[in-house]
Design an enzyme around this catalytic site. Structure first.
Site, PDB file in Angstrom:
ATOM      1  N   HIS A  76      -8.807   2.575  -8.295  1.00 41.52           N
ATOM      2  CA  HIS A  76      -7.990   3.771  -8.517  1.00 41.52           C
ATOM      3  C   HIS A  76      -7.672   4.025  -9.980  1.00 41.52           C
ATOM      4  O   HIS A  76      -7.268   5.122 -10.336  1.00 41.52           O
ATOM      5  CB  HIS A  76      -6.670   3.663  -7.748  1.00 41.52           C
ATOM      6  CG  HIS A  76      -6.814   3.690  -6.263  1.00 41.52           C
ATOM      7  ND1 HIS A  76      -7.449   4.715  -5.591  1.00 41.52           N
ATOM      8  CD2 HIS A  76      -6.400   2.827  -5.321  1.00 41.52           C
ATOM      9  CE1 HIS A  76      -7.425   4.464  -4.294  1.00 41.52           C
ATOM     10  NE2 HIS A  76      -6.793   3.327  -4.094  1.00 41.52           N
ATOM     11  N   ASP A  92     -13.450   0.588   0.931  1.00 39.41           N
ATOM     12  CA  ASP A  92     -11.984   0.466   0.973  1.00 39.41           C
ATOM     13  C   ASP A  92     -11.449   1.613   1.834  1.00 39.41           C
ATOM     14  O   ASP A  92     -12.080   2.666   1.894  1.00 39.41           O
ATOM     15  CB  ASP A  92     -11.483   0.604  -0.475  1.00 39.41           C
ATOM     16  CG  ASP A  92     -10.030   0.228  -0.654  1.00 39.41           C
ATOM     17  OD1 ASP A  92      -9.773  -0.810  -1.281  1.00 39.41           O
ATOM     18  OD2 ASP A  92      -9.158   0.990  -0.182  1.00 39.41           O
ATOM     19  N   HIS A 144      -9.092   3.469   1.162  1.00 38.51           N
ATOM     20  CA  HIS A 144      -8.686   4.533   0.247  1.00 38.51           C
ATOM     21  C   HIS A 144      -9.889   5.054  -0.534  1.00 38.51           C
ATOM     22  O   HIS A 144     -10.805   4.296  -0.862  1.00 38.51           O
ATOM     23  CB  HIS A 144      -7.626   4.021  -0.739  1.00 38.51           C
ATOM     24  CG  HIS A 144      -6.380   3.507  -0.073  1.00 38.51           C
ATOM     25  ND1 HIS A 144      -6.169   2.162   0.166  1.00 38.51           N
ATOM     26  CD2 HIS A 144      -5.291   4.150   0.411  1.00 38.51           C
ATOM     27  CE1 HIS A 144      -4.996   2.007   0.775  1.00 38.51           C
ATOM     28  NE2 HIS A 144      -4.448   3.204   0.941  1.00 38.51           N
ATOM     29  N   ASP A 153      -8.758  -3.410   3.251  1.00 41.31           N
ATOM     30  CA  ASP A 153      -7.707  -2.679   3.951  1.00 41.31           C
ATOM     31  C   ASP A 153      -8.278  -1.735   4.991  1.00 41.31           C
ATOM     32  O   ASP A 153      -7.541  -1.032   5.682  1.00 41.31           O
ATOM     33  CB  ASP A 153      -6.787  -1.934   2.967  1.00 41.31           C
ATOM     34  CG  ASP A 153      -7.553  -1.170   1.900  1.00 41.31           C
ATOM     35  OD1 ASP A 153      -6.904  -0.676   0.962  1.00 41.31           O
ATOM     36  OD2 ASP A 153      -8.803  -1.072   2.005  1.00 41.31           O
TER      37      ASP A 153
END
Lengths: 430, 411
Positions: free
Chosen positions: A137, A172, A174, A261
């Site tokens: 990120h 991931d 995200h 995750d």
């Protein structure tokens, strides 16, 4: 299939002893647990383990802005209150708290990915692993989503010195927004991200329509998914898309971010993948036989993170691991079952077949817009490096162009009847 | 009104020129584009330092410029043939967007209902056409790909989610609502409502908003503050640094003494189901086997054991702590829950001045949480959780049975 892959694995003993703060979901100690578990299965006997160098600020500034790096270096928990403007400017403070030894932590995990890239470049290994990395990120001038330095971008920049095209894959939960943004306008890096999208889920980007712009148009792929996706749906979609991507884009090297995750039961995630399902993606990518850089990423139920990345280390080493976790210092974290695998949850899969079909179609349609091997001649790619996991008859490059031209032919006429294919035989040059 | 001041300030930057000069439409549309695309922040008039604030300002500008109050009158009909009225309108808006004489736009979702007799609709259509033209021109493959023009422009793909947020507005939301990755913990209840609508119905709804797609299209910010510098590929000209490749830790160097007494186990062997202990799987049994394995690992790893800081992990770490210290550690955590507003970590660091932070973290995960987890495993195996740093537990960790270790402290 190539002979045994040489694996380089990166670990630094200091990386697990930093603490983001109470109740912060990111716990670097999960890296200690992973390393312990890897060792308890004796996997270290099949690979070379290195301690990464701590990345220098000048290396971090190959991507990040100099003032951001400099601020990260000098700020600490005792002085942060003196710099409210910079803290706000660089988005430090909440998701990305300032904690003790924060900069050293960044140097270690970034150094791991950079060293991994260099080892691959120098052909000292076939696969390089840095579970501490994958913080996708972080942006050029700011922190985001628990990420301060974007080690993936730095690693990719290193790989770009030796490879015309780099493929980045992100599983991931995200969206891999930091990496996508860094390379959104170039065709030398193709970013592919599978993630939860919608309902204000962080970071909010990653719609299927984000495909890159300018020179990078069609070189960003986003696969937005809904809650509860299971192994079968995910791996099927993953295999279809990634196979097509590798076939079309022909990268020289692959970077795979394995954020855990996306597993069932994650503290922040909402997918329903088992460890075997997650690891199947790693298996699929490894099968292409391309140089591979594997990193960690998210993962907020630390026992499951350790399990997942241990199983995936096993996959990369072609070693099947038994379910019973051997005795180790963290054994109680895996109790009561002390099992390597985790059950999936009984939750609804909101990804209907038609929805997934639509997404797949849009992605494949965008892929058709890319000419083969952009900005580099086809001959640049050594053919023996690339072993496709599908129709073997397609190996002949000439036939491939034929297929492409045929596609174009069909599209130009805007007809989809099989009979049109007959026209190709009348073409002067194909 | 602040919004009006912002608008005036913004349009001052738009180069209108004299009345006699024609408006640079392309430039104006770009500017309008910026206004609508509230997160496209790397605009030449915008300082990088303000990029977040710019987003905020521009949301305000966008709303007042494009969608003012719907009660106000719509502009009178203009002749289609002449584009001069269109330019005049654009110029007037640029000069004073809030002039009631110009009129106002209805809200964006109503745009489709209006025909092209409205000059503002003509402006939006012209902008759309120009943006398509710009995109095709930029595309290096445009020449050979007639079929590409026939395809749907990616801009016109259905917006699958009405609620798709632009990236900058996401930051705005973060600023305004203090939303963050921490807070986005599985909003499943709300997601239920969103996901229950099938893709088909989403598409049907979204066709009505086709018009609005350009204006809510996500834009990744472009510029030297966002992208990495990627050079053109010209073959392998640059040498990848061959110096920093990582320091080898394992396998051990030839020179290091390796004891040959270590039992060779097959790689990837799992835990054995049975052992010779009196009470299998009791606390003592588990501790014994873990210690046994640890000893073996230490002998095998040699120097790597310390390099990987394994000597700072495991329950044996507690052997370097006195009983009082351990009690104090636990009581500090218990008496400083998050609800108290105090941070137990700060108190720990302040109290244990003789111990480094690394030692505290190591003890916390290797001993404190580990024992708490062990307690959970026995008390309520279906409800184990070691990721919430503070757990409201009726059982105090201090009440755990005191188990005597069967082995010596030193190895």
């Amino acid at each position: 299939m190539r002979s045994k892959d040489r694996i380089s694995y990166f670990y630094d003993g200091d990386v697990g002893n930093v603490y983001f703060g109470p109740n912060h979901p990111m716990k670097p100690h999960r890296l200690c647990m992973t390393h312990h578990l890897v060792l308890s299965y004796d996997l270290h006997k099949k690979m070379e383990i290195y301690r990464p160098h701590k990345a220098y600020p000048v290396e971090l500034a190959q991507f990040h802005s100099a003032d951001y790096v400099e601020f990260l270096q000098r700020i600490n928990p005792d002085t942060q209150h003196l710099f409210p403007e910079e803290m706000a400017k660089f988005k430090l403070g909440e998701d990305c708290p300032v904690f003790d030894d924060m900069f050293e932590f960044c140097q270690i995990y970034a150094g791991g990915t950079i060293d991994a890239a260099r080892r691959l470049n120098n052909q000292l290994c076939d696969i390089a692993i840095n579970w501490a990395g994958g913080l996708h990120h972080a942006k050029k001038c700011e922190a985001s989503g628990f990420c301060y330095i974007n080690d993936l971008v730095l690693g990719i920049l290193e790989l770009l010195k030796y490879h015309a095209r780099v493929l980045y894959i992100d599983i991931d939960v995200h969206h891999g927004d930091g990496v996508e943004e860094a390379f959104y306008f170039t065709d030398r890096v193709m970013t592919v991200s599978f993630h939860k999208y919608g309902n204000l889920f962080f970071p909010g980007s990653g719609d299927v329509k984000e495909i890159g712009e300018r020179e990078g148009k069609f070189y960003a792929i986003n696969v937005p998914l809904k809650d509860g996706i299971d192994d079968i749906s995910f791996t099927r979609l993953f295999k279809t898309i990634i196979s097509k991507v590798v076939e079309t884009y022909q990268p020289g090297v692959i970077v795979l971010q394995c954020g855990a995750d996306s597993l069932a039961g994650d503290r922040l995630g909402c997918f329903n993948l088992s460890i075997d399902g997650h690891a199947e993606c790693v298996r699929i990518v490894k099968k292409f036989g391309l140089p591979l850089l594997v990193t960690g990423g998210g993962g907020y139920t630390k026992e499951n993170v350790a399990r997942c990345w241990t199983v995936e280390t096993g996959v990369l080493l072609d070693t099947e691991l038994p379910d019973e976790i051997p005795d180790n210092d963290y054994i109680k974290y895996f109790a009561p079952e002390c099992s390597l695998r985790i059950p999936t949850a009984h939750i609804e899969n909101f990804n209907s077949k038609s929805y997934l079909g639509t997404i797949k179609m849009q992605v494949l349609e965008n892929l058709r817009c890319i000419q083969h091997a952009p900005s580099v001649q086809m001959q640049e790619v050594p053919p023996d490096f690339y072993i496709p996991d599908f129709d073997e008859d397609e190996k002949n490059p000439d036939e491939r162009i034929d297929q492409h031209t045929r596609d174009k032919q069909i599209q130009r006429d805007d007809e989809y009847y099989e009979g049109d294919n007959d026209n190709d035989h009348n073409m002067d040059d194909v | 009104m602040d919004m009006k001041l912002d608008l005036e300030k913004f349009f001052k930057n738009v180069d209108i020129g004299d009345e006699s000069e024609s408006v640079d439409l392309q430039k104006f549309f770009k500017d309008v584009d910026i206004v609508d695309e509230s997160e496209f922040v790397d605009f030449k008039n915008v300082r990088a330092g303000n990029r977040c604030c710019v987003g905020e300002k521009h949301v305000g500008i966008s709303e007042s410029c494009v969608g003012i109050e719907e009660e106000k009158k719509v502009i009178k009909k203009r002749k289609k043939e002449s584009c001069l009225p269109l330019l005049d309108w654009v110029k007037s808006v640029a000069k004073d967007p809030c002039d009631p004489v110009i009129g106002s736009l209805p809200e964006s979702y109503k745009w489709k209902a209006y025909g092209s007799e409205h000059v503002w609709k003509q402006v939006l259509m012209a902008k759309e056409a120009m943006s398509l033209k710009v995109n095709v021109d930029v595309d290096p493959n445009a020449k050979r790909s007639i079929w590409q023009k026939q395809k749907m422009h990616p801009d016109m793909y259905d917006d699958q989610s009405k609620k798709s947020y632009t990236r900058c507005s996401q930051r705005l939301i973060a600023i305004e609502e203090n939303r963050s990755i921490l807070l986005s913990r599985k909003p499943q209840v709300v997601d239920h409502a969103e996901s229950s609508s099938s893709p088909v119905s989403d598409e049907e709804e979204d066709e009505d908003y086709l018009w609005c797609i350009n204006y809510r299209k996500k834009r990744i910010p472009l510029g030297r503050f966002f992208q990495a510098e990627v050079p053109q590929w010209a073959g392998k000209t640059e040498e990848s640094e061959s110096k920093w490749l990582g320091t080898p830790v394992w396998p051990l160097k030839e020179t290091e003494n390796r004891t040959s007494l270590i039992e060779r186990e097959p790689i990837g062997k799992g835990r054995q189901g049975s052992c010779g202990c009196q009470h299998i799987s009791s606390l003592e049994c588990v501790r014994f086997h873990v210690a046994e394995k640890r000893t073996r690992l230490k002998r095998e790893l040699g120097s790597a054991f310390a390099k990987w800081k394994f000597d700072m992990m495991g329950e044996e770490v507690s052997l370097r702590w006195t009983k009082n210290e351990e009690k104090k550690f636990a009581s500090i955590i218990k008496s400083n829950p998050e609800s108290s507003g105090r941070c137990f970590w700060d108190v720990l660091v302040a109290y244990f001045k003789n111990k480094t932070r690394a030692v505290l973290v190591s003890y916390y995960f290797s001993v404190y949480l580990f024992r708490r987890r062990a307690h959970q495993n026995r008390a309520d195996p279906s409800n184990v959780n070691s990721d919430d740093d503070e757990l409201e537990s009726t059982e105090s960790i201090l009440c755990s049975p005191n188990v005597h270790l069967k082995f010596t402290k030193s190895f």
